[in-house]
Structures are given as structure tokens and as C-alpha cells.
Motif scaffolding. Structure first.
Motif, short mmCIF file in Angstrom:
data_model
loop_
_atom_site.label_atom_id
_atom_site.label_comp_id
_atom_site.label_asym_id
_atom_site.label_seq_id
_atom_site.Cartn_x
_atom_site.Cartn_y
_atom_site.Cartn_z
N PRO A 121 -39.26 -12.93 -70.89
CA PRO A 121 -40.20 -12.53 -69.71
C PRO A 121 -39.96 -13.46 -68.33
O PRO A 121 -39.73 -14.58 -68.58
CB PRO A 121 -41.63 -12.78 -70.20
N LEU A 122 -39.94 -13.02 -67.24
CA LEU A 122 -39.36 -13.81 -66.08
C LEU A 122 -40.52 -13.65 -65.10
O LEU A 122 -41.37 -12.84 -64.98
CB LEU A 122 -38.11 -13.08 -65.53
N GLU A 123 -40.61 -14.69 -64.51
CA GLU A 123 -41.61 -15.08 -63.15
C GLU A 123 -41.42 -13.95 -62.24
O GLU A 123 -40.41 -13.64 -61.95
CB GLU A 123 -41.49 -16.26 -62.55
N ALA A 124 -42.56 -13.39 -61.77
CA ALA A 124 -42.67 -12.34 -60.81
C ALA A 124 -44.28 -12.56 -60.22
O ALA A 124 -45.16 -12.52 -60.62
CB ALA A 124 -42.50 -10.91 -61.70
N LEU A 125 -43.94 -12.36 -58.93
CA LEU A 125 -45.18 -12.59 -57.78
C LEU A 125 -45.34 -11.54 -56.66
O LEU A 125 -43.90 -11.27 -56.18
CB LEU A 125 -45.03 -14.09 -57.50
N THR A 126 -46.29 -10.96 -56.50
CA THR A 126 -46.44 -9.92 -55.44
C THR A 126 -47.54 -10.10 -54.93
O THR A 126 -48.85 -10.11 -55.54
CB THR A 126 -46.24 -8.35 -56.31
N GLU A 127 -47.81 -10.01 -53.47
CA GLU A 127 -48.91 -10.04 -52.80
C GLU A 127 -49.34 -8.51 -52.36
O GLU A 127 -48.40 -7.92 -51.95
CB GLU A 127 -48.95 -10.80 -51.57
N ILE A 128 -50.43 -8.24 -52.58
CA ILE A 128 -51.02 -6.95 -52.03
C ILE A 128 -52.31 -7.01 -51.44
O ILE A 128 -52.84 -7.94 -51.62
CB ILE A 128 -51.17 -5.94 -53.31
N ARG A 129 -52.16 -5.90 -50.44
CA ARG A 129 -53.39 -6.00 -49.47
C ARG A 129 -53.65 -4.41 -49.25
O ARG A 129 -52.81 -3.66 -48.97
CB ARG A 129 -53.17 -6.62 -48.23
N ARG A 130 -54.83 -4.07 -49.39
CA ARG A 130 -55.15 -2.68 -48.99
C ARG A 130 -55.81 -2.70 -47.45
O ARG A 130 -56.32 -3.14 -46.88
CB ARG A 130 -56.79 -2.51 -49.64
N LEU A 131 -55.03 -1.72 -47.04
CA LEU A 131 -54.92 -1.33 -45.51
C LEU A 131 -55.99 -0.21 -45.17
O LEU A 131 -56.43 -0.24 -43.93
CB LEU A 131 -53.55 -1.21 -44.94
N ASP A 132 -55.96 0.91 -46.00
CA ASP A 132 -56.84 1.98 -45.71
C ASP A 132 -57.13 2.80 -47.09
O ASP A 132 -56.31 2.41 -48.26
CB ASP A 132 -56.05 2.76 -44.79
N THR A 225 -41.51 12.96 -44.53
CA THR A 225 -42.50 13.38 -45.77
C THR A 225 -43.66 12.22 -45.51
O THR A 225 -45.08 12.72 -45.74
CB THR A 225 -42.29 13.20 -47.17
N MET A 226 -43.31 11.04 -45.51
CA MET A 226 -44.64 10.05 -45.48
C MET A 226 -45.31 9.85 -44.52
O MET A 226 -46.72 9.70 -44.46
CB MET A 226 -44.03 8.59 -45.99
N THR A 227 -44.54 10.26 -43.13
CA THR A 227 -45.08 10.33 -41.74
C THR A 227 -46.58 11.20 -41.72
O THR A 227 -47.53 11.20 -41.22
CB THR A 227 -44.14 10.63 -40.94
N ALA A 228 -45.93 12.59 -42.32
CA ALA A 228 -46.92 13.81 -42.13
C ALA A 228 -48.12 13.55 -43.13
O ALA A 228 -49.43 13.75 -42.86
CB ALA A 228 -46.25 14.90 -42.80
N LEU A 229 -47.92 12.69 -44.36
CA LEU A 229 -49.08 12.21 -45.35
C LEU A 229 -50.08 11.53 -44.43
O LEU A 229 -51.21 11.24 -44.43
CB LEU A 229 -48.35 11.96 -46.52
N PHE A 230 -49.43 10.50 -43.77
CA PHE A 230 -50.19 9.45 -43.14
C PHE A 230 -51.00 10.12 -42.13
O PHE A 230 -52.23 9.83 -41.94
CB PHE A 230 -49.41 8.20 -42.66
N GLN A 231 -50.52 10.85 -41.47
CA GLN A 231 -51.20 11.69 -40.37
C GLN A 231 -52.28 12.59 -40.89
O GLN A 231 -53.38 12.53 -40.50
CB GLN A 231 -50.24 12.42 -39.47
N HIS A 232 -51.86 13.10 -42.06
CA HIS A 232 -52.83 13.91 -42.75
C HIS A 232 -54.16 13.29 -43.49
O HIS A 232 -55.31 13.73 -43.07
CB HIS A 232 -52.23 14.90 -43.84
N PHE A 233 -54.24 12.04 -43.72
CA PHE A 233 -55.00 11.25 -44.29
C PHE A 233 -55.50 10.48 -43.22
O PHE A 233 -56.54 9.55 -43.45
CB PHE A 233 -54.39 10.23 -45.28
N GLY A 234 -55.42 10.36 -42.00
CA GLY A 234 -55.94 9.74 -40.74
C GLY A 234 -55.46 8.07 -40.86
O GLY A 234 -56.30 7.28 -40.53
N TRP A 235 -54.27 7.90 -41.21
CA TRP A 235 -53.66 6.62 -41.34
C TRP A 235 -52.64 6.28 -40.15
O TRP A 235 -51.67 5.64 -40.37
CB TRP A 235 -52.88 6.44 -42.76
#
Length: 255
Positions: A121-132, A225-235
Motif C-alpha cells: 500500500p502506498l500513500e495517497a492524498l486527495t483534497e475534495i470540495r463540493r461545488l454544486d 458532452t460535459m459542457t452540455a450536462l453542466f448547462q442542463h444541471f444549472g452548473w
């Protein structure tokens, strides 16, 4: 005819491009039968040799840099190895993600060289933040409505599939992740929302320029694809744009 790759930045030392989702960076024994690669396409487009200095998973889209000479490749490779790079991703996940959290689950390598259980097992570190977030009036799982979140993700280490594995382990798998995600949610996005791919994009990269005179901050827009989804979700307010910005490097402290 294949469309040209989007060039985000280029000088005599390096080039930064938008890697399309589904495109391998270079040849791999794990992907036999594949004939098209980012490295080959970029080399043909520029008419010169290019040197990869980091990686993105095949289904992940976003910013990727290549050196244009061996010296720059060595310097950039060292920058990535020593983690003197700031990476930013956007991910669409199942559920209502945490407002802010550090994920530090150790991860074993998944390189196929030997069984994962035999890898340390190796060290792994991830920062996450909810935007919407968004709640959809569809029963995809056991609840009458389904919730999804937009997460800002910043890995501080570079383990294979780190972001996908960390978010899945925390209980918020990325939509479209066939290996670490949930099939019913993946199918819902593919069939009802026109998103049959992993919804993970590398949208930001900051690092010291290999010439040593300044830093460079790159931003990469999402694909259609992701741009259209963000617009659909109000993001739409969270949509990144293509940009490149020079950064001053602080002088060393006096001793």
C-alpha cells in the motif's frame, strides 16, 4: 478526417493540449488493437517529436503537457516526480458529496505486473470540495429521487486511478466509471442524459516552467458532452475556460 487537437499553450520548450476522453496517450500492452494515440496525433499535427511527462487515464479528458526536447522533458519529469505541480479536476459523482474533505486511503498499484494483493500500500492524498449539486426526480437506485454532486478534486499524489478509487472508497463514485462506479447510474447518464463516458476532467495544471524563469498556470475548458450536462444541471457558472497564465517564481529566502 480527425479534428486537430486543441492547443492550450505552446513555446519552444513545451506544448499543452486538451486530451479528448477515450484517447490513449501512447501505446500500451493493455490496449491491444488500438491504432490511434494522443502522442501520435500531436506529433503529426506539430510536425515534430513530443515527449510525454505525465499521464491521464484513457477515459479522462483535459489538460496534458508534452515537452518538445529531451532537456525540457527531464526537467518537467522531475517536477512531476517531486510533486511540484498543482492539479485540479472536476468530477460528477453520485450522492451529496462532503463540503470539504481530505481523503488519505492508501492505495496499491494497479499496473498488472502482479496481483494487486501482493503490491505494498502506498500513500495517497486527495483534497475534495463540493461545488454544486442537483436532485433529479428519477428513481435510479432505491430512492424515489437521485442526487448528484459536482466535486472540485485536487490530488497531491499521483497513484494510478487515484481520484476514481478515492471517491468510490468514500462512497461517491464518479459517474461513468465502469470499474469503480455503479452500473445503474452510469446507464442512466448514458441513456437519459447523453453522457456515456467517465465524467472526470483535468481542468487545471500549474507548474514551474522548464526554462526556470517563471511558472505556468493552465486552464482547460470541458468538452461538449460535459459542457452540455453542466448547462442542463444549472452548473454553467462552474465551467472553466481555456487559458494560460505566466506565474512569477518567488526568489529563494535569504540565509
Amino acid at each position: 478526417m480527425t479534428e486537430p487537437l486543441t492547443i492550450l499553450y505552446q513555446d519552444e520548450h513545451l506544448v499543452a493540449v486538451h486530451k479528448p476522453a477515450g484517447l490513449l496517450v501512447h501505446r500500451s500492452k493493455l490496449a491491444g488493437g488500438v491504432s490511434e494515440f494522443l502522442l501520435q496525433r500531436l506529433r503529426n499535427q506539430l510536425g515534430q517529436r513530443v515527449y510525454p511527462v505525465h499521464r491521464l487515464d484513457r477515459p479522462t479528458s483535459g489538460v496534458m503537457i508534452f515537452a518538445l526536447d529531451p532537456v525540457s522533458a527531464a526537467r518537467l519529469g522531475e517536477t512531476f516526480t517531486q510533486r511540484r505541480v498543482t492539479k485540479r479536476y472536476l468530477a460528477v459523482v453520485r450522492g451529496t458529496g462532503p463540503e470539504h474533505e481530505w481523503l488519505d486511503y492508501a492505495l496499491r498499484e494497479e499496473d498488472g505486473s502482479r496481483p494487486k494483493a501482493e503490491m505494498p500500500p502506498l500513500e495517497a492524498l486527495t483534497e475534495i470540495r463540493r461545488l454544486d449539486g442537483v436532485e433529479l426526480p428519477f428513481q435510479v437506485d432505491r430512492y424515489p429521487a437521485s442526487r448528484y454532486s459536482l466535486m472540485d478534486v485536487r490530488p497531491l499524489t499521483g497513484r494510478r486511478h487515484q481520484i476514481r478509487r478515492h471517491l468510490s472508497r468514500r462512497g461517491y463514485p464518479i459517474i461513468g466509471d465502469a470499474k469503480h462506479g455503479k452500473g445503474n447510474h452510469n446507464r442512466f447518464f448514458a441513456e437519459r442524459l447523453g453522457c456515456p463516458r467517465l465524467l472526470l476532467a483535468a481542468v487545471g495544471l500549474s507548474f514551474d516552467h522548464p526554462a526556470g524563469e517563471h511558472g505556468l498556470a493552465l486552464s482547460c475548458a470541458l468538452d461538449a458532452t460535459m459542457t452540455a450536462l453542466f448547462q442542463h444541471f444549472g452548473w454553467a457558472g462552474h465551467l472553466p475556460v481555456d487559458s494560460a497564465c505566466r506565474l512569477d517564481i518567488a526568489p529563494p529566502a535569504a540565509t
